[in-house]
Enzyme design. Structure first.
Site, PDB file in Angstrom:
ATOM      1  N   LEU A  46       0.862  -1.183   0.000  1.00 47.59           N
ATOM      2  CA  LEU A  46       0.000   0.000   0.000  1.00 47.59           C
ATOM      3  C   LEU A  46       0.898   1.233   0.000  1.00 47.59           C
ATOM      4  O   LEU A  46       1.936   1.259   0.667  1.00 47.59           O
ATOM      5  CB  LEU A  46      -0.886   0.034   1.247  1.00 47.59           C
ATOM      6  CG  LEU A  46      -2.171  -0.793   1.240  1.00 47.59           C
ATOM      7  CD1 LEU A  46      -2.842  -0.728   2.619  1.00 47.59           C
ATOM      8  CD2 LEU A  46      -3.142  -0.312   0.169  1.00 47.59           C
ATOM      9  N   ASP A  47       0.505   2.264  -0.745  1.00 50.11           N
ATOM     10  CA  ASP A  47       1.250   3.522  -0.707  1.00 50.11           C
ATOM     11  C   ASP A  47       1.287   4.051   0.723  1.00 50.11           C
ATOM     12  O   ASP A  47       0.367   3.787   1.513  1.00 50.11           O
ATOM     13  CB  ASP A  47       0.581   4.561  -1.617  1.00 50.11           C
ATOM     14  CG  ASP A  47       0.759   4.240  -3.097  1.00 50.11           C
ATOM     15  OD1 ASP A  47       1.696   3.503  -3.438  1.00 50.11           O
ATOM     16  OD2 ASP A  47      -0.062   4.735  -3.906  1.00 50.11           O
TER      17      ASP A  47
END
Length: 301
Positions: A46-47
């Site tokens: 995930l960013d």
């Protein structure tokens, strides 16, 4: 001879509800430390500013990571209309603006163009490799480069709400390798108004749901304590998308030694991938052939 890695021989899945402002690798490292685990890994980055499901595998469960990585995942995200950024999210610099604002009906009508089997160009600020270099490093150095489009399966892209003229909330279910930031960017271009991701949350990943995730605060509070173990899910949950075959004790012994092992009759077809269990515990993953499972991964539980 190499040194053996210190830590506990503990296996299972921990579902973390990742907060914004921390990298996926930092969460993995914190979890490994908190459990004093020998081995840990995650099933899908995930960013840093994204939140939601980050499925972390410990020990033998790391062998099931590919099955979660390949599974469908669901996201809810907010698109900021009227602005494009160099990162395709709110962390970047605004590089184009527009006063145009599509109607709800126009947005809804554009969504089918981003579903099914599509080709998607990843953001320039991403971990995609270009001639051996990460794209984000080239982008930071203002290098001029192009990223080739990649195939992506989008199972669903739906309109959720329109908080105001500048924002729209969407839900997306997609396969492996999808960039929500690219969807927001390309949707904005298709609508003639530009767009980027303002907020992003992963709702579920394969069998794992954000509602079952624990917080980083709880991990910190219960670190190095036996109480933390209660939140571990069995490694078998990482195999939820594969058919299960029960094996005999003799078959389990053969499978653990890397040999084909006998499994009980099932409706699995010749050549299908499946996993074998004994007393509910995963023994191996492999290919089913004529009453036997030919192992590709063996679990030491």
């Amino acid at each position: 001879m190499g040194r053996s890695r210190k830590g506990r021989d503990i296996s299972g899945w921990l579902i973390v509800d990742k907060p914004a402002g921390v990298t996926s690798n930092a969460v993995v490292n914190k979890v490994r430390w908190a459990f004093d685990a020998k081995k840990a890994g995650h099933a899908g980055t995930l960013d840093p500013e994204a939140t939601g499901v980050l499925a972390i595998a410990l020990g033998e469960a790391t062998k099931t990571v590919p099955y979660i990585t390949d599974a469908l995942k669901a996201y809810r995200f907010t698109v900021r209309l009227g602005q494009a950024t160099n990162t395709d999210d709110a962390e970047g610099q605004v590089i184009a603006e527009s006063d145009a604002r599509p109607t709800d009906e126009q947005i809804t009508a554009a969504l089918p163009g981003f579903t099914g089997d599509i080709m998607q160009v990843p953001p320039k600020f991403s971990a995609v490799k270009i001639d051996g270099e990460r794209a984000y490093k080239l982008a930071r150095d203002d290098e001029d480069f192009e990223i080739a489009a990649r195939p992506l399966y989008v199972d669903e892209l739906s309109f959720v709400s329109r908080p105001d003229a500048d924002h729209v909330v969407l839900d997306m279910v997609c396969g492996k390798g999808g960039y929500v930031r690219s969807i927001a960017r390309d949707l904005g271009e298709a609508l003639g108004c530009h767009g980027h991701v303002l907020k992003l949350r992963r709702l579920w990943s394969g069998p794992f749901d954000a509602e079952d995730g624990i917080t980083m605060d709880l991990i910190q509070e219960q670190a190095k304590s036996p109480d933390l173990d209660q939140y571990l899910k069995p490694l078998e949950e990482g195999l939820a998308d594969l058919p299960e075959l029960m094996c005999t004790p003799e078959g389990a012994t053969r499978l653990r030694n890397g040999n084909p092992g006998m499994v009980l009759t099932s409706d699995v077809e010749y050549g299908d991938e499946a996993w074998a269990s004994l007393d509910g515990k995963a023994v191996a993953v492999g290919v089913y052939k004529a009453g036997e499972l030919h192992p590709s991964r063996v679990f030491n539980q």
